[in-house]
Design an enzyme around this catalytic site. Structure first.
Site, short mmCIF file in Angstrom:
data_model
loop_
_atom_site.label_atom_id
_atom_site.label_comp_id
_atom_site.label_asym_id
_atom_site.label_seq_id
_atom_site.Cartn_x
_atom_site.Cartn_y
_atom_site.Cartn_z
N ASP A 1 -0.97 4.47 7.32
CA ASP A 1 -1.34 5.82 7.77
C ASP A 1 -2.86 5.90 7.97
O ASP A 1 -3.35 6.44 8.95
CB ASP A 1 -0.95 6.87 6.72
CG ASP A 1 0.51 6.86 6.36
OD1 ASP A 1 0.92 5.98 5.60
OD2 ASP A 1 1.24 7.73 6.87
N THR B 1 3.86 10.29 10.30
CA THR B 1 4.00 8.90 9.84
C THR B 1 4.39 8.81 8.35
O THR B 1 4.23 7.76 7.72
CB THR B 1 2.69 8.12 10.05
OG1 THR B 1 1.63 8.80 9.36
CG2 THR B 1 2.35 8.03 11.52
N ASN C 1 13.67 -1.33 4.33
CA ASN C 1 12.64 -1.77 3.37
C ASN C 1 12.74 -1.02 2.04
O ASN C 1 11.88 -1.16 1.17
CB ASN C 1 11.23 -1.64 3.96
CG ASN C 1 10.92 -0.24 4.45
OD1 ASN C 1 11.78 0.65 4.36
ND2 ASN C 1 9.72 -0.02 4.97
N HIS D 1 3.01 -0.16 10.51
CA HIS D 1 4.12 0.67 11.00
C HIS D 1 3.61 1.95 11.70
O HIS D 1 4.04 2.27 12.80
CB HIS D 1 5.01 1.09 9.83
CG HIS D 1 5.58 -0.04 9.04
ND1 HIS D 1 6.60 -0.84 9.48
CD2 HIS D 1 5.24 -0.51 7.82
CE1 HIS D 1 6.89 -1.75 8.57
NE2 HIS D 1 6.07 -1.59 7.54
N ASP D 2 2.70 2.64 11.05
CA ASP D 2 2.32 3.98 11.54
C ASP D 2 1.49 3.94 12.81
O ASP D 2 1.47 4.89 13.58
CB ASP D 2 1.57 4.73 10.43
CG ASP D 2 2.47 4.97 9.23
OD1 ASP D 2 1.97 5.08 8.11
OD2 ASP D 2 3.72 5.02 9.43
O1 RIB Z 1 8.71 2.28 6.27
C1 RIB Z 1 7.34 2.32 6.62
C2 RIB Z 1 6.79 3.70 6.46
O2 RIB Z 1 6.84 4.09 5.09
C3 RIB Z 1 5.30 3.80 6.83
O3 RIB Z 1 5.04 5.09 7.30
C4 RIB Z 1 4.59 3.58 5.54
O4 RIB Z 1 3.30 4.21 5.51
C5 RIB Z 1 5.52 4.28 4.60
O5 RIB Z 1 5.22 5.69 4.64
CA CA Z 2 3.29 6.41 6.27
#
Ligand code: RIB
Ligand code: CA
Length: 309
Positions: free
Chosen positions: A13, A128, A166, A247-248
């Protein structure tokens, strides 16, 4: 472009926040925080610290505290400090002498106020973290679905079981944390005209976009204020894991560089209970959720390094 960032910083993030602060095409109307990677106290403090550390014109973004727990009061917050460190920023303090303070208005009140004081389709949200604040907004203001321009989310998994979750094998973290919120947001796309572009774990774990020691070395050699912060907060995950997925940043790049993604429209069903909590079942071909399915990783990595310079 006027944008709100709704997030649970969290290292990835924070990377999306740094890239947004450093991008003159984006006007940040608000950063709203939510419980997720860390509790909402830490997420709010981290947003303030990243913004202040970025400094100058970049250091201009008001922070509004959001939900401290999932919508369903029976659920306990789930954190991921193992990945992001106890403080949520890789146990780095980017602003030891923090002066900035969070705003007094709550996140959802600010979102309602922003939508009522702007024209239709003027504001986009990049979400996010868990979707608790967004779901609360849509419950409070059903017209928000149509007033928003686009909602870009990082969350879910959209390849019907090919990519493992995950948290559990079925679920991605943001959708697992608050599955009721995820269901409300997705259902708003299906039935209320909310325009969503989703990046799920299936695309955000694209190996060619992950940060490894080589990429970290490139980021640390940029030597800009923004890149130096990124260099510091990425040390922790790369000491503990051989790679780190941003990811974000996929959700942010969906807004900034849509041309590097191939998207598909689909219908999404979110499970909220039992062992399938947070799972997405997807049918492609029709439906109102746009899902990023493929990314041009060469362009992604170029925009990442350019965006930190
Ligand atoms: O699965 C990944 C997400 O979960 C991302 O946004 C990471 O920051 C966590 O919030
Ligand atoms: Ca996140």
């Amino acid at each position: 472009m006027k944008v709100v960032l709704d997030m649970d910083p969290g290292i990835d993030d924070a990377m999306a926040l740094l890239l947004t602060l450093n991008n003159s095409r984006l006007e940040i109307l608000a950063v709203t925080t939510v419980s997720g990677n860390v509790n909402v106290d830490k997420a709010t403090l981290n947003a303030l610290k990243i913004i202040e550390a970025a400094g100058g014109r970049c250091g201009q973004a008001p922070v509004y505290r959001g939900a401290g727990r999932p919508l369903n009061k029976r659920r306990h917050p789930v954190y991921s400090e193992d990945i992001h460190g106890r403080n949520g920023l890789g146990n780095v303090d980017p602003s030891p002498r923090l002066r900035a303070k969070e705003e007094k208005t709550s996140a959802v009140d600010k979102l309602v106020e922003l939508l009522s004081s702007h024209k239709k389709k003027e504001i986009s949200i990049v979400a996010t973290g868990p979707l608790t604040n967004i779901a609360m907004l849509l419950q409070r203001e059903p017209s928000a679905a149509k007033k928003l321009n686009q909602l870009y989310i990082m969350g879910g998994i959209y390849d019907n079981g090919l990519t493992k979750g995950n948290v559990t094998k079925h679920a991605e973290f943001n959708f697992f944390c608050d599955p009721e919120a995820a269901k409300i947001v997705i259902d708003n796309a299906e039935r209320k005209g909310l325009s969503i572009i989703a990046s799920g774990l299936d695309i955000t774990s694209t190996s060619a976009c992950a940060i490894r020691n080589d990429e970290l070395g490139m980021i640390c050699s940029i030597r800009s204020k923004i890149a130096d912060i990124a260099c510091k907060i990425l040390q922790y995950p790369l000491r503990n894991y051989s790679f780190f997925n941003l990811h974000d940043v996929f959700a942010l790049f969906s807004l900034l560089y849509p041309e590097i993604f191939r998207t598909q429209r689909c219908r999404v069903r979110v499970y909220t209970s039992g062992r399938h909590r947070g799972k997405c079942v997807v049918s492609y071909g029709n439906g109102n959720v746009q899902v990023n399915r493929q990314v041009n990783s060469v362009r992604f990595n170029k925009y990442l390094l350019d965006g930190l310079a």
